[in-house]
Each structure stands twice: as C-alpha cells, then as structure tokens.
Scaffold this motif. Structure first.
Motif, PDB file in Angstrom:
ATOM      1  N   GLY A  98       1.007  -1.454   0.190  1.00 43.44           N
ATOM      2  CA  GLY A  98      -0.171  -0.307   0.251  1.00 43.44           C
ATOM      3  C   GLY A  98       0.864   1.331  -0.212  1.00 43.44           C
ATOM      4  O   GLY A  98       0.442   2.180  -1.098  1.00 43.44           O
ATOM      5  N   THR A  99       1.787   1.034   0.660  1.00 45.22           N
ATOM      6  CA  THR A  99       2.986   2.299   0.727  1.00 45.22           C
ATOM      7  C   THR A  99       3.452   2.457  -0.542  1.00 45.22           C
ATOM      8  O   THR A  99       3.327   3.921  -1.032  1.00 45.22           O
ATOM      9  CB  THR A  99       4.000   2.413   2.192  1.00 45.22           C
ATOM     10  N   ALA A 100       3.805   1.373  -1.167  1.00 38.73           N
ATOM     11  CA  ALA A 100       4.425   1.887  -2.384  1.00 38.73           C
ATOM     12  C   ALA A 100       3.946   1.926  -3.028  1.00 38.73           C
ATOM     13  O   ALA A 100       4.538   3.309  -4.060  1.00 38.73           O
ATOM     14  CB  ALA A 100       5.511   0.289  -2.444  1.00 38.73           C
ATOM     15  N   VAL A 107       5.057   1.798  -9.828  1.00 38.22           N
ATOM     16  CA  VAL A 107       4.454   0.471  -9.029  1.00 38.22           C
ATOM     17  C   VAL A 107       3.075   0.879  -8.823  1.00 38.22           C
ATOM     18  O   VAL A 107       2.818  -0.921  -8.858  1.00 38.22           O
ATOM     19  CB  VAL A 107       5.200   1.285  -7.425  1.00 38.22           C
ATOM     20  N   SER A 108       2.798   1.243  -8.606  1.00 38.31           N
ATOM     21  CA  SER A 108       1.137   1.148  -8.920  1.00 38.31           C
ATOM     22  C   SER A 108       0.660   0.499 -10.150  1.00 38.31           C
ATOM     23  O   SER A 108      -0.216   0.171 -10.251  1.00 38.31           O
ATOM     24  CB  SER A 108      -0.062   3.293  -8.370  1.00 38.31           C
ATOM     25  N   SER A 158      -3.366   2.331   0.701  1.00 34.47           N
ATOM     26  CA  SER A 158      -2.655   3.250  -1.546  1.00 34.47           C
ATOM     27  C   SER A 158      -3.560   4.353  -1.048  1.00 34.47           C
ATOM     28  O   SER A 158      -3.126   5.507  -1.564  1.00 34.47           O
ATOM     29  CB  SER A 158      -2.984   1.745  -2.252  1.00 34.47           C
ATOM     30  N   THR A 159      -4.433   4.074  -1.370  1.00 32.04           N
ATOM     31  CA  THR A 159      -5.594   5.253  -1.476  1.00 32.04           C
ATOM     32  C   THR A 159      -5.732   6.776  -0.867  1.00 32.04           C
ATOM     33  O   THR A 159      -5.493   7.875  -0.966  1.00 32.04           O
ATOM     34  CB  THR A 159      -7.271   4.879  -1.209  1.00 32.04           C
ATOM     35  N   GLY A 160      -5.279   6.959   0.630  1.00 34.82           N
ATOM     36  CA  GLY A 160      -5.097   6.866   1.804  1.00 34.82           C
ATOM     37  C   GLY A 160      -4.008   7.655   1.098  1.00 34.82           C
ATOM     38  O   GLY A 160      -3.629   8.745   1.556  1.00 34.82           O
TER      39      GLY A 160
END
Length: 267
Positions: A98-100, A107-108, A158-160
């Motif tokens: 999620g962080t990456a 990366v996303s 990831s969204t946050g």
C-alpha cells in the motif's frame, strides 16, 4: 414554604441521572434477542424439526458441555491463533504494498491492476493452490487468512496516501523538510485513518477466510467443528460453530474499533 435540598434538586434537574448515551450499546442486543425468541418459537410450534433447527437452549447446552470438557477451548484457541498470525502477516505485507503503490505511480501502474484482479478471486479458489504450495499444515491456513487480510489494508492505505490533502503537501514543500521527514510527519499520519479502516476490514475478511481454510484441511479449529457437525448430522454443533464465529468476529471488530478511536481521536 418547603425548600428542596441540593441532592433532590439535582435529581429533579436530571443532573444525577446517568446519560442515556451510556446505554445505547444495549440497543445492539435488541434485534438478536428478538431473533432468538423467534427461533425458539418456530422450533417449539413445529415449523422446524429439531434435527433441522434445534432449540437455542440445546445449542447453548452443547457449547457449554464442550466448554466444560475442554474440547471447545482447543478449537477456539487454534482458530484465534491462526487468525492473529494471518492478520499480522497480511497487515505487514499490505502496508508494504500500500505504501509503495501510494507513493510511486510506476509501482502502482505495475502492481495495482494485478492486485485489483486478485482481490475478486473467491477464498475457496485459493485453497487447492495453497495446499500444493504450503502443504496441509499451518502454513497454508495462515497464508490463506493473510491473503484475506491483505487486500483491505493494501487498498485503504494506497488510496489514503494518494488522497493526502494537496494543501498539506504544499506546506511541506514550503518548509522543505525533506522527503523522509515529510512522510513521517505528514503523509503517514494523514493516511493513518485509512490504514485503520483497512485493518478493520482485513480482520473481518480474515474470519471469513479462516472458515475456508479450516473446512477443507484441518483437524482442529471452529471451521473443523463446523464440518464435523455436518458429518455427524449435529445441527446444534453447526449452529454453535456459526455463533462462535459471529461472536469472535464481532469481538475482534470491537477491539479494532477501540484502537481506532484511541489512535485517531480527532475524528
């Protein structure tokens, strides 16, 4: 003329009465209590035969008997341990991905389409593959539960991170505090509520995935108890197992909610 002393005056003013908000949680017990009464009435009047749906007291008696003999605690403890390990593993991997994907667009672009597709795969579809990869031991069960806990954490974090307020990021640029410091002071705190929402969802899915894991390849656990009830044609064991899943799942959800309220107290 008679005067009202201070304690009575405060009682009349309602100051000494406990706030009704303290008892609002009791409202959540009203509907389950009504359902239990309806359940009892339906069995008593013969709408359902006892071999299809036993009385609530019969289910409670079965659970009590298993608890008194110690059998129940063995099943409950191993299921709780599997869920705890699976959630821990799923949350760690979910935070990493999620962080990456939240911080780096490349990366996303690489991982998000694949992960979005994988989250739609039913839990039971993973079981044969995990049995081949990890065997029938604890590894396959914990891995399956971790998979269930992973997706809500990954998606929420990831969204946050991507939705962090632009004004906050502009302030960071103005003060030029450095990338790592910006992540520590602004980005991660801003995404923390989303992470906790994801963990809460992950814990809920972990309880669903543990059923799939224990139904197919386990000799202990509440899921195994559920399957054993089906083999033995014991609806009291089946319903008791379902109620245990509901109780433990709700208990863990309340725990996460309590942590959520304490950590993000400003919301």
């Amino acid at each position: 003329m008679a005067t009202v002393d201070e304690p009575n005056r405060r009682w009349l003013d309602g100051e000494s009465l406990p706030s009704i908000d303290r008892f609002r949680w009791l409202l959540g017990l009203v509907v389950p209590a009504i359902l239990v009464v309806v359940w009892h009435v339906l069995v008593t009047v013969g709408v359902f035969a006892p071999h299809q749906l036993p009385e609530p007291l019969a289910v409670a008696g079965t659970l009590y008997g298993m608890a008194a003999s110690g059998e129940l605690w063995g099943h409950v403890s191993i299921t709780v341990r599997r869920v705890a390990l699976g959630v821990l593993l799923g949350v760690i991997v979910g935070i990493v991905f999620g962080t990456a994907t939240g911080l780096f667009g490349l990366v996303s672009d690489l991982f998000d389409p694949l992960l979005q597709s994988m989250k739609n795969i039913p839990s039971l579809a993973w079981v044969p593959l995990f049995l081949l990869w990890f065997g029938i031991g604890e590894g396959s069960k914990v891995a399956l539960i971790a998979l269930g806990a992973f997706f809500p954490v990954y998606l929420s974090l990831s969204t946050g991170i991507r939705d962090v307020d632009d004004e906050l990021l502009e302030v960071v640029e103005v003060y030029d505090v450095g990338r790592l410091e910006a992540l520590r002071r602004v980005v991660f705190p801003a995404a923390l509520p989303s992470l906790l929402v994801g963990i809460r969802g992950g814990v809920g899915l972990a309880w669903m995935f543990v059923v799939a894991a224990e139904l197919i390849a386990a000799s202990q656990g509440i899921g195994f108890l559920l399957s054993d009830g089906r083999v033995l044609s014991r609806p009291d064991i089946i319903i008791g197992s379902i109620l245990l899943f509901a109780f433990l799942g709700n208990l863990s959800d309340l725990g996460v909610k309590a942590i959520q309220r304490r950590v993000v107290y400003w919301r």
